[in-house]
Design an enzyme around this catalytic site. Sequence first.
Site, PDB file in Angstrom:
ATOM      1  N   ASP A   1      41.010  41.124  37.123  1.00  0.00           N
ATOM      2  CA  ASP A   1      40.250  42.345  37.349  1.00  0.00           C
ATOM      3  C   ASP A   1      39.158  41.997  38.348  1.00  0.00           C
ATOM      4  O   ASP A   1      38.556  40.920  38.259  1.00  0.00           O
ATOM      5  CB  ASP A   1      39.571  42.824  36.063  1.00  0.00           C
ATOM      6  CG  ASP A   1      40.515  43.581  35.143  1.00  0.00           C
ATOM      7  OD1 ASP A   1      41.735  43.566  35.394  1.00  0.00           O
ATOM      8  OD2 ASP A   1      40.041  44.177  34.177  1.00  0.00           O
TER       9      ASP A   1
ATOM     10  N   HIS B   1      45.186  35.331  35.434  1.00  0.00           N
ATOM     11  CA  HIS B   1      46.599  35.320  35.052  1.00  0.00           C
ATOM     12  C   HIS B   1      47.480  34.873  36.214  1.00  0.00           C
ATOM     13  O   HIS B   1      47.066  34.919  37.381  1.00  0.00           O
ATOM     14  CB  HIS B   1      47.013  36.716  34.584  1.00  0.00           C
ATOM     15  CG  HIS B   1      46.287  37.160  33.351  1.00  0.00           C
ATOM     16  ND1 HIS B   1      46.869  37.181  32.099  1.00  0.00           N
ATOM     17  CD2 HIS B   1      45.015  37.591  33.179  1.00  0.00           C
ATOM     18  CE1 HIS B   1      45.982  37.609  31.215  1.00  0.00           C
ATOM     19  NE2 HIS B   1      44.846  37.860  31.846  1.00  0.00           N
TER      20      HIS B   1
ATOM     21  N   SER C   1      32.971  34.997  38.868  1.00  0.00           N
ATOM     22  CA  SER C   1      33.058  34.190  40.072  1.00  0.00           C
ATOM     23  C   SER C   1      34.104  34.781  41.000  1.00  0.00           C
ATOM     24  O   SER C   1      34.252  35.995  41.067  1.00  0.00           O
ATOM     25  CB  SER C   1      33.385  32.736  39.732  1.00  0.00           C
ATOM     26  OG  SER C   1      33.204  31.920  40.874  1.00  0.00           O
TER      27      SER C   1
END
Length: 288
Positions: free
Chosen positions: A95, A150, A253
Site C-alpha cells: 500500500d 508482499h 519507508s
Amino acid sequence: MPEKRVSGSLIVRLVALTPKLLISRFIGVLVQLRLPRVLAQPIVQAFRSFFKIDLTEAIVPPNGFPSIGELFTRELKVGARPMPSEEGEFVYPVDGKLREYGPGTNRTWSVKGLDCSIEGLLGGNPLASRLSSAEVFHLYLSPPDYHHVHAPIGGNIVESQYVPGTLWPVNDWALSNVQGLFCVNERLITYIESEFGLVAVVMVGALNVGRITVQFDSWVTNTGRIPTELQRHYDPPRAIVRGERLGTFHMGSSVVLIIERRPGNRADWQCALGPCRWGQQLFSVPPN
C-alpha cells in the site's frame, strides 16, 4: 533563491550530524511499547486521528491495538485484497504511492532528479548484472499505510542481502536534498527468480523506522550490529507465491522494485502514478 539553497544546505548538514540510527532505534522501542489499555487507547487513537488511518479492512478493531507499532503492522481481513487471475500479471507489493517508474541501468537511475545506480543500490551484488536493463518502480509508504510488503510475482527466493547504511528520511525534502539517498540508507533486499526474469525487492530503511524484518529468514535491521554475513544464498531456493507476505516495515519507508527486462517479454509497462494498494495489477506480461 540563494537564501533557500543556503538554508537547505545547512539543514542537510545538521541532519547529517544527528545520530539517525540511534534515534530510529529509540523511536522503534517507543512505538512497540505495549501499554495498559487505559494508557494505550488515547495514544493510539490520537495517532490514528492525526494521520487519518482507515481501519475498515483491519482484523483488529480500532480500540484493540496495544501500541502504535501494532497499529502500523496490522493484519487485514481475509479477502480484502483479491489477486488478479492471470499468472502473468505483476501486482503492487505494498500500500502506498507510486512516485515514479521507468527504465534503469547499472549506470544511472534518476530518483527525483538524483542519480543512483542499480549496482550501487544493490550494494555491488553480482546479480546486478542481470538487471543492467531493468524497469524500476519507486513506491513510498506513508504513516496511514498498511506496512507489510508482499511478493509482486510468484517464483523462488534465491538470495537475500543486507546493505548497511544510515537512515535519512525518505520524504520529498530528503529526495530533493540528499544525493544518492537510496544508495546511502540501510537496505534489505530480496531476489526472486520468476518465469519472467529476476526481481529485486529493495526495502529501504528511513529515519524513525525501528527495523525491517522478512518472513522467510531471520534478518532484522537497525540492531546496532552489522551481521557477519551480508548475503544469504538459498539452495534449494525458497518458493513464494504472488501476493504472499515478504517482509515488514516497523514504521514507514520506501520500496524500490527492480524487474529484469527480457527481450522476449512484451510487457505492458504503463502504470499510473499516485496511490496504490497491494494486490492491484502493476503491469502484465502477455504470453510470448
